[in-house]
Motif scaffolding. Sequence first.
Motif, PDB file in Angstrom:
ATOM      1  N   TRP A  92       5.542   3.333   1.760  1.00  0.00           N
ATOM      2  CA  TRP A  92       5.034   2.035   1.326  1.00  0.00           C
ATOM      3  C   TRP A  92       4.994   1.067   2.501  1.00  0.00           C
ATOM      4  O   TRP A  92       5.934   0.997   3.303  1.00  0.00           O
ATOM      5  CB  TRP A  92       5.919   1.439   0.226  1.00  0.00           C
ATOM      6  CG  TRP A  92       5.938   2.226  -1.042  1.00  0.00           C
ATOM      7  CD1 TRP A  92       6.820   3.210  -1.388  1.00  0.00           C
ATOM      8  CD2 TRP A  92       5.034   2.097  -2.143  1.00  0.00           C
ATOM      9  NE1 TRP A  92       6.534   3.700  -2.635  1.00  0.00           N
ATOM     10  CE2 TRP A  92       5.436   3.048  -3.132  1.00  0.00           C
ATOM     11  CE3 TRP A  92       3.928   1.280  -2.401  1.00  0.00           C
ATOM     12  CZ2 TRP A  92       4.773   3.173  -4.345  1.00  0.00           C
ATOM     13  CZ3 TRP A  92       3.271   1.420  -3.618  1.00  0.00           C
ATOM     14  CH2 TRP A  92       3.687   2.358  -4.566  1.00  0.00           C
ATOM     15  N   LEU A  93       3.890   0.315   2.587  1.00  0.00           N
ATOM     16  CA  LEU A  93       3.711  -0.721   3.609  1.00  0.00           C
ATOM     17  C   LEU A  93       3.490  -2.051   2.903  1.00  0.00           C
ATOM     18  O   LEU A  93       2.644  -2.148   2.001  1.00  0.00           O
ATOM     19  CB  LEU A  93       2.499  -0.392   4.484  1.00  0.00           C
ATOM     20  CG  LEU A  93       2.047  -1.471   5.477  1.00  0.00           C
ATOM     21  CD1 LEU A  93       3.089  -1.660   6.579  1.00  0.00           C
ATOM     22  CD2 LEU A  93       0.691  -1.114   6.074  1.00  0.00           C
TER      23      LEU A  93
ATOM     24  N   LYS B  56       0.842  -1.189   0.000  1.00  0.00           N
ATOM     25  CA  LYS B  56       0.000   0.000   0.000  1.00  0.00           C
ATOM     26  C   LYS B  56       0.880   1.242   0.000  1.00  0.00           C
ATOM     27  O   LYS B  56       1.915   1.275   0.665  1.00  0.00           O
ATOM     28  CB  LYS B  56      -0.890   0.030   1.251  1.00  0.00           C
ATOM     29  CG  LYS B  56      -1.906  -1.068   1.326  1.00  0.00           C
ATOM     30  CD  LYS B  56      -2.710  -0.973   2.613  1.00  0.00           C
ATOM     31  CE  LYS B  56      -3.520   0.301   2.672  1.00  0.00           C
ATOM     32  NZ  LYS B  56      -4.403   0.346   3.867  1.00  0.00           N
ATOM     33  N   HIS B  57       0.423   2.262  -0.722  1.00  0.00           N
ATOM     34  CA  HIS B  57       1.133   3.539  -0.729  1.00  0.00           C
ATOM     35  C   HIS B  57       0.364   4.552   0.101  1.00  0.00           C
ATOM     36  O   HIS B  57      -0.856   4.681  -0.007  1.00  0.00           O
ATOM     37  CB  HIS B  57       1.268   4.070  -2.160  1.00  0.00           C
ATOM     38  CG  HIS B  57       2.014   5.361  -2.235  1.00  0.00           C
ATOM     39  ND1 HIS B  57       1.374   6.591  -2.200  1.00  0.00           N
ATOM     40  CD2 HIS B  57       3.342   5.636  -2.326  1.00  0.00           C
ATOM     41  CE1 HIS B  57       2.274   7.556  -2.269  1.00  0.00           C
ATOM     42  NE2 HIS B  57       3.479   7.003  -2.348  1.00  0.00           N
TER      43      HIS B  57
ATOM     44  N   ARG C  86       5.386  -7.193   6.676  1.00  0.00           N
ATOM     45  CA  ARG C  86       6.680  -7.588   6.109  1.00  0.00           C
ATOM     46  C   ARG C  86       7.715  -6.465   6.249  1.00  0.00           C
ATOM     47  O   ARG C  86       8.912  -6.727   6.312  1.00  0.00           O
ATOM     48  CB  ARG C  86       6.524  -7.937   4.627  1.00  0.00           C
ATOM     49  CG  ARG C  86       5.732  -9.200   4.345  1.00  0.00           C
ATOM     50  CD  ARG C  86       6.492 -10.450   4.777  1.00  0.00           C
ATOM     51  NE  ARG C  86       5.818 -11.647   4.336  1.00  0.00           N
ATOM     52  CZ  ARG C  86       6.123 -12.325   3.230  1.00  0.00           C
ATOM     53  NH1 ARG C  86       7.109 -11.906   2.448  1.00  0.00           N
ATOM     54  NH2 ARG C  86       5.460 -13.408   2.899  1.00  0.00           N
ATOM     55  N   GLY C  87       7.247  -5.243   6.277  1.00  0.00           N
ATOM     56  CA  GLY C  87       8.158  -4.106   6.393  1.00  0.00           C
ATOM     57  C   GLY C  87       7.533  -2.868   5.778  1.00  0.00           C
ATOM     58  O   GLY C  87       6.461  -2.918   5.166  1.00  0.00           O
ATOM     59  N   HIS C  88       8.197  -1.733   5.962  1.00  0.00           N
ATOM     60  CA  HIS C  88       7.691  -0.494   5.392  1.00  0.00           C
ATOM     61  C   HIS C  88       8.819   0.528   5.310  1.00  0.00           C
ATOM     62  O   HIS C  88       9.874   0.393   5.950  1.00  0.00           O
ATOM     63  CB  HIS C  88       6.533   0.068   6.233  1.00  0.00           C
ATOM     64  CG  HIS C  88       6.929   0.457   7.633  1.00  0.00           C
ATOM     65  ND1 HIS C  88       7.416   1.713   7.960  1.00  0.00           N
ATOM     66  CD2 HIS C  88       6.902  -0.245   8.790  1.00  0.00           C
ATOM     67  CE1 HIS C  88       7.667   1.763   9.250  1.00  0.00           C
ATOM     68  NE2 HIS C  88       7.376   0.589   9.786  1.00  0.00           N
TER      69      HIS C  88
ATOM     70  N   ALA D 225       1.181   0.293  10.262  1.00  0.00           N
ATOM     71  CA  ALA D 225       2.085  -0.802  10.640  1.00  0.00           C
ATOM     72  C   ALA D 225       2.015  -1.056  12.142  1.00  0.00           C
ATOM     73  O   ALA D 225       1.919  -2.214  12.594  1.00  0.00           O
ATOM     74  CB  ALA D 225       3.510  -0.468  10.224  1.00  0.00           C
ATOM     75  N   ALA D 226       2.050   0.011  12.940  1.00  0.00           N
ATOM     76  CA  ALA D 226       1.981  -0.140  14.396  1.00  0.00           C
ATOM     77  C   ALA D 226       0.626  -0.696  14.815  1.00  0.00           C
ATOM     78  O   ALA D 226       0.534  -1.502  15.761  1.00  0.00           O
ATOM     79  CB  ALA D 226       2.238   1.200  15.073  1.00  0.00           C
TER      80      ALA D 226
END
Length: 276
Positions: free
Chosen positions: A75-76, A39-40, A69-71, A51-52
């Motif tokens: 981007w997430l 996602k942007h 997975r990361g960000h 993310a949190a």
Amino acid sequence: MNPAAAVAEITGTPAVEVRQLAGSVYEVDLADGDLVVVKHHGEPDAVLAEAASLEWLAEPEGPPVPGVRGHDEHWLVVDQVEPGRPTERAAEELGRRLAALHATGAPAFGSPPPGGPVHAAIGLAPMPNVESPTWADWFAEHRIAHYTRLAVDRGALTPQEARRIEAVRVAAPDEPPARLHGDLWNGNVHWAADGRAWLIDPAAHGGHRESDLAMLALFGCPHLERVLAAYHEVAPLADGWRERVPLHQLFPLLVHAVLFGRGYAQQALAAARSPA
């Protein structure tokens, strides 16, 4: 940066194929055979907040959420969850697990997830995570009044209408802060192929558990009565909770008025006239 480049940089694995799901959300096949969703977000705080939120909601007894997975700042990347269909069994499990998630609690009303920003977002609207020891005052100021003022600024409400809405006080029972998904409309319940209902796209914060349930009812949810009955069996709701639903729904209705205009403002005015 495009989705393929963002996924490769964040995960360390090249992207093989990218498919747009909706807006700025993409499904990406990775070279190692995995499938992810990317996602942007335009604002760095929005990425960090989501993310949190996902990490805070990932409680073993709560509804499942996609793994992060990361960000980076915009981007997430999260695990893809294969879609399925709504079932009564999944709805009942959702109710029980949502009650368990709420019971894990939060430090205060308005608390952001650990590591999450104070200036978060709900959809494309700003969402302040300002802590308060009392729910009614916090909800009145940081949810009803905040979005009412934004709706006036955007021309969706008149000042006179805003005063009517800002006068509302929600007399929900005194309960400890619950750990909320925060944006729990039907579109953020992902009925998966594994037979479970997953939660996606959260705007998590500490709040009153009735707010999550009221939002779930706002735009319709498959097997909603099964969800609510199972929830009530695990964590009975206080008398009058159904009558308070329209007042809890003021928050998401005002957010929609800010984002989409006058139609939702009219719904918010109708909710503000609720006898509860």
